[in-house]
Design a protein around this motif. Structure first.
Motif: not given
Length: 90
Positions: A20, A22-28, A45-48
């Motif tokens: 998880a 704050r920034n989805r692309s960085r998490a990916e 998995q990328i999640v909240e």
């Protein structure tokens, strides 16, 4: 720091099931790094933050000291009552 710890844990055989941020692309990008070359990139998995307690009993929280309170509150509000949460920053 978090990516390196995640990679070392994955290389050591620890399953990394979710990430998880704050920034989805960085998490990916972090998930791809943690999986390594030829690794199971799609299996992380990328999640909240609020989804983590239902997916894992051990959570590594790698945020600044100023950001730990809202993350901890989100985990508690999502029902994290057992397991372990480790905070590191850097």
């Amino acid at each position: 720091m978090a990516q390196t710890l995640g990679r070392l844990m994955a290389d050591g055989g620890e399953p990394i099931v979710a990430l998880a941020g704050r920034n989805r692309s960085r998490a990916e990008r972090a998930a791809r790094f943690i999986s390594g070359p030829g690794g199971p990139g799609g299996s992380i998995q990328i999640v909240e933050y609020s989804e983590l307690p239902r997916l894992a009993t051990r959570v590594l929280i790698a945020v600044s000291d100023q950001a730990i309170e809202p993350v901890a509150e989100a985990l508690a509000a999502a029902g994290m009552r057992s397991g372990a949460a480790l905070h590191t920053c850097g």
